[in-house]
Design an enzyme around this catalytic site. Structure first.
Site, PDB file in Angstrom:
ATOM      1  N   ARG A   1      21.825  10.014 -33.415  1.00 25.34           N
ATOM      2  CA  ARG A   1      22.451  11.294 -33.045  1.00 25.34           C
ATOM      3  C   ARG A   1      21.475  12.268 -32.396  1.00 25.34           C
ATOM      4  O   ARG A   1      21.859  13.078 -31.570  1.00 25.34           O
ATOM      5  CB  ARG A   1      23.023  12.002 -34.288  1.00 25.34           C
ATOM      6  CG  ARG A   1      24.295  11.394 -34.812  1.00 25.34           C
ATOM      7  CD  ARG A   1      24.951  12.381 -35.778  1.00 25.34           C
ATOM      8  NE  ARG A   1      25.900  11.721 -36.650  1.00 25.34           N
ATOM      9  CZ  ARG A   1      27.155  11.438 -36.306  1.00 25.34           C
ATOM     10  NH1 ARG A   1      27.589  11.736 -35.108  1.00 25.34           N
ATOM     11  NH2 ARG A   1      27.960  10.843 -37.164  1.00 25.34           N
TER      12      ARG A   1
ATOM     13  N   ASP B   1      26.577   8.709 -32.629  1.00 31.73           N
ATOM     14  CA  ASP B   1      25.806   7.814 -33.497  1.00 31.73           C
ATOM     15  C   ASP B   1      26.247   6.366 -33.424  1.00 31.73           C
ATOM     16  O   ASP B   1      27.351   6.057 -32.957  1.00 31.73           O
ATOM     17  CB  ASP B   1      25.963   8.258 -34.954  1.00 31.73           C
ATOM     18  CG  ASP B   1      27.357   7.934 -35.505  1.00 31.73           C
ATOM     19  OD1 ASP B   1      28.347   8.246 -34.818  1.00 31.73           O
ATOM     20  OD2 ASP B   1      27.451   7.350 -36.596  1.00 31.73           O
TER      21      ASP B   1
ATOM     22  N   PHE C   1      29.862   1.359 -25.280  1.00 34.97           N
ATOM     23  CA  PHE C   1      29.609   2.102 -26.513  1.00 34.97           C
ATOM     24  C   PHE C   1      28.307   2.875 -26.350  1.00 34.97           C
ATOM     25  O   PHE C   1      27.268   2.288 -26.033  1.00 34.97           O
ATOM     26  CB  PHE C   1      29.532   1.152 -27.715  1.00 34.97           C
ATOM     27  CG  PHE C   1      29.324   1.898 -29.005  1.00 34.97           C
ATOM     28  CD1 PHE C   1      30.387   2.495 -29.656  1.00 34.97           C
ATOM     29  CD2 PHE C   1      28.042   2.025 -29.549  1.00 34.97           C
ATOM     30  CE1 PHE C   1      30.193   3.214 -30.833  1.00 34.97           C
ATOM     31  CE2 PHE C   1      27.846   2.739 -30.722  1.00 34.97           C
ATOM     32  CZ  PHE C   1      28.921   3.332 -31.365  1.00 34.97           C
TER      33      PHE C   1
ATOM     34  N   LYS D   1      31.151  14.841 -36.566  1.00 28.94           N
ATOM     35  CA  LYS D   1      29.820  15.382 -36.363  1.00 28.94           C
ATOM     36  C   LYS D   1      29.409  15.300 -34.895  1.00 28.94           C
ATOM     37  O   LYS D   1      28.544  16.026 -34.429  1.00 28.94           O
ATOM     38  CB  LYS D   1      28.796  14.570 -37.182  1.00 28.94           C
ATOM     39  CG  LYS D   1      29.021  14.550 -38.657  1.00 28.94           C
ATOM     40  CD  LYS D   1      27.969  13.639 -39.309  1.00 28.94           C
ATOM     41  CE  LYS D   1      28.280  13.352 -40.720  1.00 28.94           C
ATOM     42  NZ  LYS D   1      27.382  12.317 -41.290  1.00 28.94           N
ATOM     43  N   GLY D   2      30.011  14.378 -34.150  1.00 33.17           N
ATOM     44  CA  GLY D   2      29.507  13.994 -32.833  1.00 33.17           C
ATOM     45  C   GLY D   2      29.343  15.104 -31.809  1.00 33.17           C
ATOM     46  O   GLY D   2      28.444  15.054 -30.981  1.00 33.17           O
TER      47      GLY D   2
ATOM     48  N   LYS E   1      36.267   7.832 -21.592  1.00 31.87           N
ATOM     49  CA  LYS E   1      36.313   6.414 -21.194  1.00 31.87           C
ATOM     50  C   LYS E   1      37.625   6.136 -20.469  1.00 31.87           C
ATOM     51  O   LYS E   1      38.564   6.934 -20.548  1.00 31.87           O
ATOM     52  CB  LYS E   1      36.192   5.537 -22.442  1.00 31.87           C
ATOM     53  CG  LYS E   1      34.825   5.643 -23.120  1.00 31.87           C
ATOM     54  CD  LYS E   1      34.681   4.581 -24.196  1.00 31.87           C
ATOM     55  CE  LYS E   1      33.475   4.840 -25.054  1.00 31.87           C
ATOM     56  NZ  LYS E   1      33.330   3.853 -26.144  1.00 31.87           N
TER      57      LYS E   1
ATOM     58  N   ASP F   1      37.893   8.091 -26.217  1.00 23.41           N
ATOM     59  CA  ASP F   1      38.050   6.670 -25.898  1.00 23.41           C
ATOM     60  C   ASP F   1      39.547   6.375 -25.834  1.00 23.41           C
ATOM     61  O   ASP F   1      40.184   6.565 -24.804  1.00 23.41           O
ATOM     62  CB  ASP F   1      37.321   5.846 -26.966  1.00 23.41           C
ATOM     63  CG  ASP F   1      37.377   4.357 -26.704  1.00 23.41           C
ATOM     64  OD1 ASP F   1      37.903   3.948 -25.662  1.00 23.41           O
ATOM     65  OD2 ASP F   1      36.891   3.579 -27.559  1.00 23.41           O
TER      66      ASP F   1
END
Ligand code: 5GP
Length: 181
Positions: free
Chosen positions: A170, A164, A157, A49-50, A136, A108
Site C-alpha cells: 500500500r 494492496d 492486478f 483502505k485503498g 479497468k 474493476d
C-alpha cells in the site's frame, strides 16, 4: 528511481504507473472537480483502505470547502478478483442533502461501487458523483456513470499508492502490475 520489479508475498510485480504520471492524473482530476463544484461545499466519502492516499493527494489540491467522511469497504480479502460480497463500516454517514463525491482507488467489476452507491442513495444526498484514480475495462459496462476517472487501464492486478496485495504494497509511491497478468 523506483525499482522496475518488486516481490510481494512471492509474486512479482512490474513498474506500471510511475509517481509522476499518477501526480499528473490527480492534478487534472482536481482541476475538473474544482471547476464543476465552484461555489459549492463538497462532502467527500473516501473508500478505505485503498483510496486513502489518492484522496489525501486529491483533496489537498482542491480549493473548495470540503467535509470528509470515510467508509471501509471490503470485497477482495486475500484474492485478486472480486468476491461479489461487500461489507461497509460504518453503515451510515452524514450525507443527507449534501453534494457527495465518492472517492475510490480503482473500479474493476463495479460491484463494490454499485453496492455503495445504492447504500448512499438511500440517505438522500443532493447529488452523488464518483471519482476513481483507475478504471479497468469491465467498468465500462457499469450502469453507474464514472464522472472522474484518472486513468483507464487494462485488466491487470495492481498494487501501490494505497492499493494492496494481501495488505502488502500500500505504501509504494508508484503503481505496480502483477507480471504475466
Ligand atoms: P470491483 O468491485 O469494482 O470489482 O472492485 C473494487 C475494489 O476491489 C477496489 O476498491 C479495490 O479495493 C479492489 N480492487 C479492484 N481491482 C484491484 C486491483 O487491481 N488491485 C487491488 N489491489 N485492488 C483492486
Amino acid at each position: 528511481m523506483p525499482p522496475k520489479r518488486i516481490e510481494l508475498h512471492g509474486q512479482w510485480f512490474r513498474l506500471f504507473i510511475p509517481r509522476q504520471e499518477i501526480a499528473q492524473s490527480v492534478r487534472s482530476l482536481s482541476r475538473r472537480i474544482e471547476q464543476d463544484y465552484a461555489g459549492r461545499e463538497l462532502t467527500c466519502v473516501v473508500i478505505l483502505k485503498g483510496a486513502f492516499i489518492f484522496a489525501a493527494d486529491l483533496l489537498r489540491q482542491l480549493s473548495l470547502p470540503c467535509r470528509i467522511e470515510m467508509l471501509r469497504a471490503q470485497s477482495y480479502g486475500m484474492q485478486m478478483t472480486s468476491s461479489g460480497t461487500v461489507h461497509f463500516e460504518p453503515t451510515t454517514v452524514d450525507i443527507r442533502g449534501r453534494d457527495v463525491l465518492l472517492i475510490e482507488d480503482i473500479v474493476d467489476t463495479g460491484l463494490t461501487l454499485q453496492a455503495l452507491v445504492h447504500h448512499l442513495q438511500s440517505q438522500e444526498p443532493a447529488s452523488l458523483q464518483i471519482a476513481t484514480l483507475l478504471a479497468k475495462p469491465a467498468a465500462q459496462h457499469l450502469a453507474l456513470p464514472l464522472t472522474y476517472v484518472g486513468k483507464h487501464i487494462p485488466a491487470v492486478f495492481v498494487v501501490g499508492y494505497g492499493m494492496d496485495y494481501a495488505e502488502a504494497g500500500r505504501t509504494l509511491p508508484d503503481i505496480y502490475a502483477l507480471e504475466d497478468s
